[in-house]
Structures are given as C-alpha cells and as structure tokens.
Write a protein that holds these residues in place. Structure first.
Motif, PDB file in Angstrom:
ATOM      1  N   UNK A   1       0.505  -1.200   0.237  1.00  0.00           N
ATOM      2  CA  UNK A   1       0.248  -0.211  -0.051  1.00  0.00           C
ATOM      3  C   UNK A   1       0.650   1.664   0.147  1.00  0.00           C
ATOM      4  N   UNK A   2       1.911   1.113   0.996  1.00  0.00           N
ATOM      5  CA  UNK A   2       3.021   2.371   1.135  1.00  0.00           C
ATOM      6  C   UNK A   2       3.522   2.997  -0.474  1.00  0.00           C
ATOM      7  N   UNK A   3       4.202   1.714  -1.157  1.00  0.00           N
ATOM      8  CA  UNK A   3       4.508   1.521  -2.603  1.00  0.00           C
ATOM      9  C   UNK A   3       3.624   1.893  -3.751  1.00  0.00           C
ATOM     10  N   UNK A   4       2.565   1.374  -3.456  1.00  0.00           N
ATOM     11  CA  UNK A   4       1.699   1.848  -4.484  1.00  0.00           C
ATOM     12  C   UNK A   4       0.765   3.116  -3.967  1.00  0.00           C
ATOM     13  N   UNK A   5       1.267   4.057  -3.107  1.00  0.00           N
ATOM     14  CA  UNK A   5       0.834   5.688  -3.599  1.00  0.00           C
ATOM     15  C   UNK A   5       1.701   6.436  -3.516  1.00  0.00           C
TER      16      UNK A   5
ATOM     17  N   UNK B   1      -3.370  10.012  -0.994  1.00  0.00           N
ATOM     18  CA  UNK B   1      -3.496   8.620  -0.793  1.00  0.00           C
ATOM     19  C   UNK B   1      -2.511   8.728  -0.181  1.00  0.00           C
ATOM     20  N   UNK B   2      -0.895   8.683  -0.255  1.00  0.00           N
ATOM     21  CA  UNK B   2      -0.065   8.353   0.448  1.00  0.00           C
ATOM     22  C   UNK B   2      -0.546   8.832   2.383  1.00  0.00           C
TER      23      UNK B   2
ATOM     24  N   UNK C   1       7.837   2.384  14.866  1.00  0.00           N
ATOM     25  CA  UNK C   1       7.769   1.639  13.521  1.00  0.00           C
ATOM     26  C   UNK C   1       7.362   2.578  12.319  1.00  0.00           C
ATOM     27  N   UNK C   2       6.482   2.745  12.324  1.00  0.00           N
ATOM     28  CA  UNK C   2       5.596   3.704  11.736  1.00  0.00           C
ATOM     29  C   UNK C   2       6.582   4.580  10.930  1.00  0.00           C
ATOM     30  N   UNK C   3       6.892   5.743  11.544  1.00  0.00           N
ATOM     31  CA  UNK C   3       8.172   6.990  11.156  1.00  0.00           C
ATOM     32  C   UNK C   3       9.151   6.086  10.731  1.00  0.00           C
ATOM     33  N   UNK C   4       9.758   4.661  10.463  1.00  0.00           N
ATOM     34  CA  UNK C   4      11.444   4.041  10.501  1.00  0.00           C
ATOM     35  C   UNK C   4      10.268   3.395   8.849  1.00  0.00           C
ATOM     36  N   UNK C   5       9.579   3.123   9.280  1.00  0.00           N
ATOM     37  CA  UNK C   5       8.943   2.167   7.945  1.00  0.00           C
ATOM     38  C   UNK C   5       7.855   2.478   7.411  1.00  0.00           C
ATOM     39  N   UNK C   6       7.359   2.859   7.915  1.00  0.00           N
ATOM     40  CA  UNK C   6       5.590   3.286   7.750  1.00  0.00           C
ATOM     41  C   UNK C   6       4.699   2.521   7.622  1.00  0.00           C
ATOM     42  N   UNK C   7       3.336   2.379   7.430  1.00  0.00           N
ATOM     43  CA  UNK C   7       2.544   1.721   7.351  1.00  0.00           C
ATOM     44  C   UNK C   7       3.345   0.010   7.288  1.00  0.00           C
TER      45      UNK C   7
END
Length: 306
Positions: free
Chosen positions: A67-71, A77-78, A156-162
């Motif tokens: 989802x992160x890569x697609x947006x 959307x991101x 972990x959201x700050x480092x790796x996102x969704x």
C-alpha cells in the motif's frame, strides 16, 4: 517522508478523537485470522511457532508495504494510507478511557465494578484485589501499554511507514495471544514473545526517557529505572514501569497471580504504594508521553528523509 510524518499526525489525531473503531476493527479481524492459522500450524515446538509468527507478521507487513509503495507518488493517498494505518493500530484514547472509568468506579466505592473493568487491561486475577491493588494494576498497565499501544507503533511507523505500523501491531497481538509461559504455549509461543521483545527494545526505552523528562520527578524516574528495572521479568516493561513509578513518586511491582500462578514483578520505585488517587496522575503522564512520542516520530520520519 513528509507525507509519512503528516500521516502519523493525522492518524494520532483520529485515535484521540474517535478511539478504536466500534465495528469491523481490523485488529479483531487479525485475531480471528490468527486463531484459524494457529489451529492449522500448532505443534508443541519452537519451529512451528517461528513459522506461525513469520507467516502472520510477514503477511500483514507486506500489505502495508504494498500500500505504501502503490501510493508513494500520490501524496494525498500516501498520507491517507499512513493515517489510516496509524489510527488502526494506536490505542491511546481507549487506554485513557479504561483508566478514567476505573478511577471513577473506585471514587464511587464500586469495587466489584472496578474489578470487572480492570480485566480489560490486565491478565492477573482481580478477585482478591482491594482498591489499592486495582490502582496498582491499572497504573502498571497504563504505563506498559503506553509503550506497547502508542510509542512503539509510532516509532516503527516513523521508520518503516505502514509496513512498520501494521507489522508491529501484528507482532504485538500475537505475543498477547500465544506469548505466555503455559505448558501448551511455552514452546509454540516462544518466537512471538521474543520477536515482540525485540521490536519493543528501543520504544520501551524511549517511553522511559519521555516519562523521566515529562514527569514530576526526573531524577527519581531515572534512578528507579537504573536501580529497579532489572527486577521485572520483562526486559521492556521493567524500564517503563520503573520510570513511571519514579516519575510519580510511588512504588509499583510485587506479586501478581496469573491463572493460579504467582509471579513476582520485583519492587519498582521507592515511594508509597499506589492508591486510587494516583490513577489520574498516571493517565495525565501517559498523555504527555504519547505527545512526546508523536513529536519524536515526526522528527525521526523527517530525519529519515534527509
């Protein structure tokens, strides 16, 4: 990374305003999936537990990553994907609600209701807890879950996102489900418990630092952390609960009963035993720590961008 930082802020705000979704909560759905997977993969050995943890955490993390890569090239959307994932995994408002509810019940003298309510937070047997025992259980749970349900997901959201947000919540949920030292789960749940310990090493210490920095007694918090944290059986709950105890000027820890088994949590802090009046103070400190964690997460996300 700018979009990630903004998504974290919006997701945190959504949790504070709306709390957990009342219906169709994704974490509840994941729990159903975990039960079904456990029924197929369970065996009384560590290897099966490794497969169980890897499949579930890896699958959920992959959903977040895709989802992160697609947006990534679509800013709105991101931001929305990160905000939604953050809202799903955070539990700050729900944690505060539970603490305030128990506080009100004890103030009204309704010990039976407080005993029932505290089971929403802890796994220990509440049947013999008096008012002070319920207060201690609540305070310890608020401290530990501030780290598990707010600080760690934001980290972990700050480092790796969704992927980090969803993967962490999956790992933490599996630890709560199978990471118990019971005859049935001691070997099968080993991987889930140890992986959750690993993921929480940095966030737990960040939580302890924030409690020391934002609490009423920074020196007491740091002293209790250095002196007492090792007495707790958990490598991550120990620093957090010790720092909260020192910051609040109270004493936590002691013997707890889990499913008929007595577990000694050591002595954390050197103040008086907690009383119901300390629950509100703990909830306010937890709120400060959560905001501090959000500021830290935004800074980490922007630093990763640079």
């Amino acid at each position: 990374m700018k979009h990630r930082a903004l998504g974290l802020v919006l997701g945190y705000a959504a949790d504070q305003v709306f709390g957990d979704p009342q219906r169709w909560h994704p974490v509840s759905g994941f729990g159903t999936l975990a039960r079904a997977t456990e029924s197929r993969l369970y065996a009384d050995n560590r290897a099966s537990g490794v497969v169980f943890t890897s499949v579930l955490v890896g699958s959920v993390g992959a959903v977040g990553y895709v989802a992160d890569r697609a947006t990534r090239r679509r800013p709105v959307l991101s931001i929305a994907v990160t905000a939604l994932a953050t809202w799903i995994v955070l539990g700050g408002r729900s944690l505060g609600h539970e603490a305030r509810t128990i506080d009100a019940q004890l103030r009204e003298g309704d010990l039976a209701a407080a005993r029932r309510q505290v089971t929403h937070l802890v796994g220990r047997d509440p049947s013999r807890l008096d008012e002070n025992g319920i207060a201690r259980a609540t305070i310890e749970s608020v401290a530990e879950n501030t780290s598990d349900a707010v600080v760690a997901p934001l980290w972990w959201g700050a480092i790796l996102g969704p992927a980090g947000l969803l993967g962490y919540r999956a790992a933490n949920t599996l630890d709560a489900r199978v990471g118990h030292r019971t005859p049935r789960l001691e070997r099968f749940g080993w991987a889930s418990a140890r992986f959750d310990d690993l993921l929480n090493l940095a966030p737990a210490r960040l939580t302890a630092l924030l409690a020391a920095a934002l609490g009423d007694d920074s020196r007491g918090a740091m002293g209790a952390w250095r002196r007492d944290a090792h007495q707790h059986p958990s490598p991550n709950a120990g620093p957090v609960e010790a720092a909260f105890a020192g910051a609040l000027g109270i004493r936590l820890g002691g013997a707890n009963v889990y499913h008929g088994v007595v577990e000694d949590r050591g002595t954390l802090g050197d103040g008086p035993a907690p009383s119901p009046s300390d629950i509100g103070r703990t909830a306010r400190l937890a709120s400060k720590v959560e905001i501090g964690a959000l500021v830290t997460a935004v800074a980490v996300a922007l630093a990763c961008r640079r």
